[in-house]
Design an enzyme around this catalytic site. Structure first.
Site, mmCIF file in Angstrom:
data_model
loop_
_atom_site.group_PDB
_atom_site.id
_atom_site.type_symbol
_atom_site.label_atom_id
_atom_site.label_comp_id
_atom_site.label_asym_id
_atom_site.label_seq_id
_atom_site.Cartn_x
_atom_site.Cartn_y
_atom_site.Cartn_z
ATOM 1 C CG ASP A 132 -48.632 -73.097 34.308
ATOM 2 O OD1 ASP A 132 -49.962 -73.039 33.769
ATOM 3 O OD2 ASP A 132 -47.938 -72.973 35.367
ATOM 4 C CB ILE A 133 -48.868 -71.546 28.109
ATOM 5 C CG1 ILE A 133 -48.320 -73.379 27.921
ATOM 6 C CG2 ILE A 133 -48.246 -70.113 27.303
ATOM 7 C CD1 ILE A 133 -46.315 -73.335 28.290
ATOM 8 C CD GLU A 134 -49.588 -69.672 34.444
ATOM 9 O OE1 GLU A 134 -49.560 -68.649 35.346
ATOM 10 O OE2 GLU A 134 -49.751 -70.745 35.373
ATOM 11 C CB SER A 135 -48.140 -64.772 28.676
ATOM 12 O OG SER A 135 -46.916 -66.663 28.056
#
Ligand SMILES: Nc1ncnc2c1ncn2[C@@H]1O[C@H](COP(=O)(O)OP(=O)(O)OP(=O)(O)O)[C@@H](O)[C@H]1O
Length: 656
Positions: A132-135
């Site tokens: 869940d990589i948001e950057s």
């Protein structure tokens, strides 16, 4: 897909959601993502953050091992989600950093046994890792690859999952490269907090367009519709259960790789009962839900909004399109086409749902073929080996040689082949694209090719053609015709094969014919653009225009020609007759013009119905091998002729 769609949920960010064990025991979820490993990479000490559920530094989270085991024994997969909303808490700085993080995850949460690993969740062995990589950051593709290699090394042969939760704008800014590896099993796309691709009150258009991007863009993954479980769970994008059931699910379900829904998060879901209400909806059988496509959904929305003009335009286009599709284009050889006086039968087009393609690594291919132990044969596009998938299914693995095009082109060709789905075409189950290894994994056809059945050269027991009944030969002929009809356009495939011959017709357990090698030539052109393979025309199956362009351009009628030669050869081989000194199929065809009835009547010990089948095969064969393409029947017409009575068919005019 609707009878095995599933719900995934995130757990771990709010103690009010209850225990992990209770979450799993609701029976609502197939996947629980533990949220989150919120800090990792670039020299950071990894930090597991499960809010107030437990305190990792004190070792208290080890007690979750019992809950995890209880979930797993209830069939729920428990994964560790890495990343989340704590931006700045994680990133990867290099490929070796990715390697280090992969090893940390493997040794601490999965099947690794690295010495000194603190194992924050005790002896629990999770079912996989969720990204869940948001950057935006690099090297997540390396992380995916490293994890996959470690997964394969598991001493107990356990299977692990790789999943991801990208944002709905396609492609995802943070995960595009990782998802491009094709290594992810499940991708739960967040259709919230993103106005450009999420549900807006009364309008599902943006969400459905986004959905189409993701499901077609990731053909090898199972895609889930990620939604907030309550109005408060996200800034925007909430869809209530009624709207979900009536407007969204009917459209999203039509994607072959639809897997179910993902909810953020367990605590909101517990408050609202969203998944409990949605569960019966997403599990509804297709038969009880009216089938909508994305297009019909959009048309309906337009109509409901009273956009009459647009609606009429769409209807008009639809009718024109239908008319065009439903009416055969005028027969190119209509001048000499046989009369179609037989009543047109309902055309059974036994289509199958396309299989979801699975991507395999080269070590998977080695394992499934037991290091290429059993070679089935060698073709112009590569060697073919027998193998077994983990579930025991037998497969044929074609290892391509001289494959051209970059990885993207390969993936796109393979995705097109994967969309081909017909009962008379060998199904592609998966592929391998890793470094120089490119392979196609097909369903195994235990009865080999038609060549060995119908074209054996001697009279020994090996000459199966002597005991393949006429009826079976006819079934094979009509099956191949239906497969070609589908490939030529009835299934919208518009594919011309140029390699129709008995060797490329494989037979399944029930001797049902399946066309093999469909689309493979596109993957194996030489750099000069010439098709790989043997010289043309030597075996008699190639149409005149394939051998020499002075006969015109190749077209679907070139396959028709090869089909005709093949059917006549099947008849000739079955009777094993000699019609004079010239034994070529061309001479046999000419001979048939004058001896058709004599030939059919000479077949003893069969009923008049069987003689009718033989006669139809011969007449159809003769229509197909006309030198001028315009005089040849289309495959649709061939199927029509084979389905009618021989009494209604005429021989084509003899031209040579
Ligand atoms: N799905 C399958 N199941 C069983 N056997 C298969 C399968 N696919 C191919 N084979 C066998 O593998 C061998 C090689 O097949 P391949 O399609 O590569 O070449 P070919 O059809 O013999 O030749 P060409 O490529 O020149 O058309 C053949 O003996 C074929 O019958």
């Amino acid at each position: 897909a609707s009878d095995d769609v599933k719900i995934a949920v995130y757990w771990g960010q709010n103690t009010s959601e209850g225990s992990l064990r209770d979450t799993c025991s609701t029976g609502l979820y197939a996947y629980v993502n533990l949220a989150f490993l919120s800090s990792f990479g670039d020299g950071r000490a990894p930090v597991l953050n499960l809010a107030g559920h437990c305190d990792p530094p004190s070792g208290a989270c080890a007690s979750l091992a019992a809950d995890i085991a209880s979930c797993q024994s209830a069939g729920v997969k428990v994964l560790l989600s890495i990343g989340g909303g704590a931006l700045g808490g994680y990133n990867l700085s290099s490929p070796s950093d990715a390697q280090g993080v992969a090893t940390y995850l493997w040794d601490n949460f999965l099947g690794g046994t690295g010495a000194g690993a603190p194992r924050p969740l005790g002896d629990a062995v999770l079912d996989g890792i969720d990204f869940d990589i948001e950057s935006p950051s690099q090297y997540y593709d390396d992380l995916a690859q490293n994890l996959t290699s470690l997964y394969r090394s598991d001493a107990r042969g356990r299977a692990y999952l790789l999943t991801a939760a990208p944002q709905c704008p396609f492609p995802d800014a943070s995960l595009a490269a990782a998802l491009g590896t094709g290594l992810f099993d499940n991708v739960w796309v967040q259709f919230y907090n993103n106005p450009g691709c999420q549900y807006a009150p009364g309008d599902a258009g943006a969400l459905l367009r986004g959905w189409q991007n993701w499901t077609t863009g990731l053909p090898a993954a199972t895609v889930f519709l990620g939604l907030p479980a309550s109005l408060d769970a996200a800034g925007s994008g909430f869809v209530d259960v009624d709207t979900l059931a009536s407007q969204v699910l009917p459209a999203v379900e039509s994607a072959e790789n639809y897997g179910g829904i993902m909810l953020w998060s367990r605590s909101y879901d517990k408050d609202t009962g969203f998944s409990g209400a949605a569960h019966p909806q997403i599990r509804k059988e297709e038969s009880v839900r009216p089938l909508f496509s994305l297009n019909t959904f959009l048309y309906n929305r337009a109509a409901a909004a009273g956009v009459l003009l647009l609606f009429l335009l769409i209807c008009t286009c639809f009718l024109c399109h239908k008319k065009y599709r439903g009416t055969s284009p005028p027969e190119e050889g209509s001048v000499v086409a046989p009369p179609a006086s037989a009543p047109k039968k309902e055309q059974p087009q036994p289509k199958q749902r396309p299989q979801r393609l699975k991507r395999y690594t080269d070590s998977d291919v080695e394992r499934m073929t037991k290091y290429y132990a059993h070679k089935l044969g060698h073709g112009s596009t590569g060697d073919v080996y027998r193998g077994n998938l983990r579930d025991g299914r037998q497969v044929a693995v074609k290892v391509l040689k001289d494959s051209v095009g970059d990885d993207k082109e390969f993936m796109s060709e393979v995705a097109s082949i994967g969309r081909i789905s017909h009962v008379n075409v060998v199904p592609l189950l998966g592929f391998c694209l890793q470094g120089p290894t490119r392979a196609l994994i097909y369903e195994y056809m235990p009865n080999g090719s038609l060549e060995s059945y119908a074209f054996s050269n001697n009279d020994s027991v090996e000459n199966y053609s002597l005991w393949l009944y006429w009826e079976k030969l006819f079934d094979i002929a009509i099956g191949v015709a239906r497969g070609l009809q589908y490939l030529h356009g009835d299934g919208n495939a518009n594919i011309v094969l140029l390699n129709v011959k008995p060797r490329n017709i494989l037979l399944d357990q029930e001797l049902c014919p399946k066309i093999s090698d469909v689309g493979v030539a596109n993957l194996c052109f030489s750099k000069e653009g010439k098709r790989t393979g043997n010289a043309r025309g030597r075996d008699g199956y190639d149409a005149p225009e394939v051998v020499s362009r002075k006969f015109g351009a190749v077209s679907s009628k070139s396959d028709v020609y090869s089909y005709g030669v093949m059917v006549l050869e099947m008849v000739r081989a079955k009777r094993n007759i000699s019609v004079g000194e010239d034994t070529t199929s061309k001479y046999f065809a000419q001979w048939m013009y004058e001896h058709l009835d004599q030939f059919c009547n000479s077949i003893s010990d069969v009923s008049s119905e069987t003689r009718d089948l033989v006669k139809k095969m011969i007449i159809v064969g003769l229509w197909c091998i006309q030198t001028a393409q315009t005089n040849r029947s289309s495959m649709s017409r061939v199927v029509e002729m084979l389905e009618s009575s021989s009494m209604d068919l005429e021989l084509p005019v003899r031209t040579s």
